[in-house]
Design an enzyme around this catalytic site. Structure first.
Site, PDB file in Angstrom:
ATOM      1  N   ARG A  87       0.787  -1.070   0.077  1.00  0.00           N
ATOM      2  CA  ARG A  87       0.020  -0.015  -0.113  1.00  0.00           C
ATOM      3  C   ARG A  87       1.021   1.360  -0.041  1.00  0.00           C
ATOM      4  O   ARG A  87       1.833   1.435   0.824  1.00  0.00           O
ATOM      5  CB  ARG A  87      -0.916   0.036   1.070  1.00  0.00           C
ATOM      6  CG  ARG A  87      -1.429   1.330   1.603  1.00  0.00           C
ATOM      7  CD  ARG A  87      -2.869   1.425   0.810  1.00  0.00           C
ATOM      8  NE  ARG A  87      -3.602   2.639   0.830  1.00  0.00           N
ATOM      9  CZ  ARG A  87      -4.323   2.969   1.700  1.00  0.00           C
ATOM     10  NH1 ARG A  87      -4.898   1.954   2.433  1.00  0.00           N
ATOM     11  NH2 ARG A  87      -5.134   4.112   1.718  1.00  0.00           N
ATOM     12  N   ARG A  96      -6.240   1.534  -4.741  1.00  0.00           N
ATOM     13  CA  ARG A  96      -5.075   0.730  -3.745  1.00  0.00           C
ATOM     14  C   ARG A  96      -5.069  -0.781  -3.742  1.00  0.00           C
ATOM     15  O   ARG A  96      -6.181  -1.369  -4.178  1.00  0.00           O
ATOM     16  CB  ARG A  96      -5.637   1.153  -2.281  1.00  0.00           C
ATOM     17  CG  ARG A  96      -6.747   0.715  -1.848  1.00  0.00           C
ATOM     18  CD  ARG A  96      -7.310   1.611  -0.550  1.00  0.00           C
ATOM     19  NE  ARG A  96      -7.697   2.830  -1.512  1.00  0.00           N
ATOM     20  CZ  ARG A  96      -8.570   3.748  -0.535  1.00  0.00           C
ATOM     21  NH1 ARG A  96      -8.996   3.393   0.482  1.00  0.00           N
ATOM     22  NH2 ARG A  96      -9.041   4.803  -1.304  1.00  0.00           N
ATOM     23  N   ASP A  99      -6.610  -1.881   1.741  1.00  0.00           N
ATOM     24  CA  ASP A  99      -7.148  -0.978   2.715  1.00  0.00           C
ATOM     25  C   ASP A  99      -7.660  -1.737   4.017  1.00  0.00           C
ATOM     26  O   ASP A  99      -8.213  -2.721   3.703  1.00  0.00           O
ATOM     27  CB  ASP A  99      -8.091   0.028   2.170  1.00  0.00           C
ATOM     28  CG  ASP A  99      -8.310   1.342   2.978  1.00  0.00           C
ATOM     29  OD1 ASP A  99      -7.650   1.371   3.974  1.00  0.00           O
ATOM     30  OD2 ASP A  99      -9.433   1.941   2.772  1.00  0.00           O
ATOM     31  N   ASP A 101      -9.248  -1.046   7.430  1.00  0.00           N
ATOM     32  CA  ASP A 101      -9.668   0.005   8.543  1.00  0.00           C
ATOM     33  C   ASP A 101     -10.303  -0.686   9.666  1.00  0.00           C
ATOM     34  O   ASP A 101     -11.215  -1.710   9.613  1.00  0.00           O
ATOM     35  CB  ASP A 101     -11.096   0.668   7.850  1.00  0.00           C
ATOM     36  CG  ASP A 101     -10.206   1.511   6.858  1.00  0.00           C
ATOM     37  OD1 ASP A 101      -9.178   2.289   6.797  1.00  0.00           O
ATOM     38  OD2 ASP A 101     -11.216   2.212   5.847  1.00  0.00           O
TER      39      ASP A 101
END
Length: 186
Positions: A87, A96, A99, A101
Site C-alpha cells: 500500500r 489501492r 485498505d 480499516d
C-alpha cells in the site's frame, strides 16, 4: 507489552488493484500470524468507488478478529500490514492494493489524532455495512446504538451512488480458511 482482556474487533478490507482476493487472504494471514485470531469473514462485495469515482470498482469484505491487544497496537499493526502488502498512501480514496480499516472494537470509543473508534464513516458506507452485516448482525454501533443491519437499511438505495454495492456482480469467497479454535491445554 501490555495485555488486555480478550475482545472482538471488526476490520474492513478493501482494494481495487492487483488481485484483491489474494491480497485479502495475505492480510488475514498476517493478522493471524501477529496474534489476531480471525474468527469470522464475510464474502467480498463489488462496490463503486468512493471519493475519486474515476477508478475501477473495489472489492470489500469485513473480518472479525479476537485479540487481547490495545486498539492502538491493532491500528499500527494494520498500517504495517498495509505497507508489507504494497500500500502506498498517495491519493486519499484513490486506487489501492489494500485498505485495512479498524471499524469497531467492542464498546471502545476513541477520538484521537491517530484513531477514531468506531470508524468515523462506517455508518455511511454500504461497502462496509453490507459485508459486516453478513458476520456481525447483532453488533451495535457504540455511539449510534443501532445494529449494523439497522444502519445499512437507513442508507439511500441508489445503485449508482459512490460506494454502492454492485448487485449485478457475484459475491466472492476469499481464499482463506479460518482455523478452528486452538485448545490452550497442552
Amino acid at each position: 507489552e501490555a495485555r488486555y482482556m480478550m475482545k472482538t474487533s471488526y476490520i474492513a478490507l478493501g482494494g481495487n488493484l492487483d488481485d484483491p482476493l489474494l491480497t485479502f487472504a495475505r492480510a488475514l494471514k498476517l493478522c493471524d500470524d501477529a496474534g489476531y485470531r480471525v474468527v469470522s469473514l464475510s464474502r467480498a462485495y463489488t462496490s463503486l468507488p468512493w471519493g475519486h469515482t474515476d477508478q475501477s470498482p473495489f472489492l470489500n469484505a469485513v473480518c472479525a478478529v479476537n485479540h487481547d491487544k490495545d486498539v492502538f497496537a491493532l491500528l499500527w499493526d494494520l498500517l504495517t500490514f498495509e505497507r508489507i502488502l504494497g500500500r502506498n498512501r498517495t491519493t486519499e480514496n484513490g486506487p489501492r492494493v489494500i485498505d485495512l480499516d479498524l471499524l469497531i472494537s467492542g464498546d471502545t470509543i476513541v477520538a484521537s489524532d491517530q484513531l477514531t473508534l468506531p470508524h468515523r464513516m462506517m455508518h455511511a458506507r454500504p461497502f462496509v455495512l453490507a459485508p459486516m452485516a453478513e458476520i456481525a448482525t447483532p453488533v451495535r454501533h457504540p455511539i449510534l446504538g443501532k445494529t449494523v443491519c439497522e444502519l445499512l437499511s437507513q442508507l439511500p438505495q441508489d445503485p449508482k451512488a459512490p460506494g454502492a454495492i454492485d448487485k449485478e456482480q457475484p459475491l466472492h469467497d476469499i481464499p482463506y480458511a479460518i482455523e478452528p479454535a486452538r485448545s490452550s491445554a497442552a
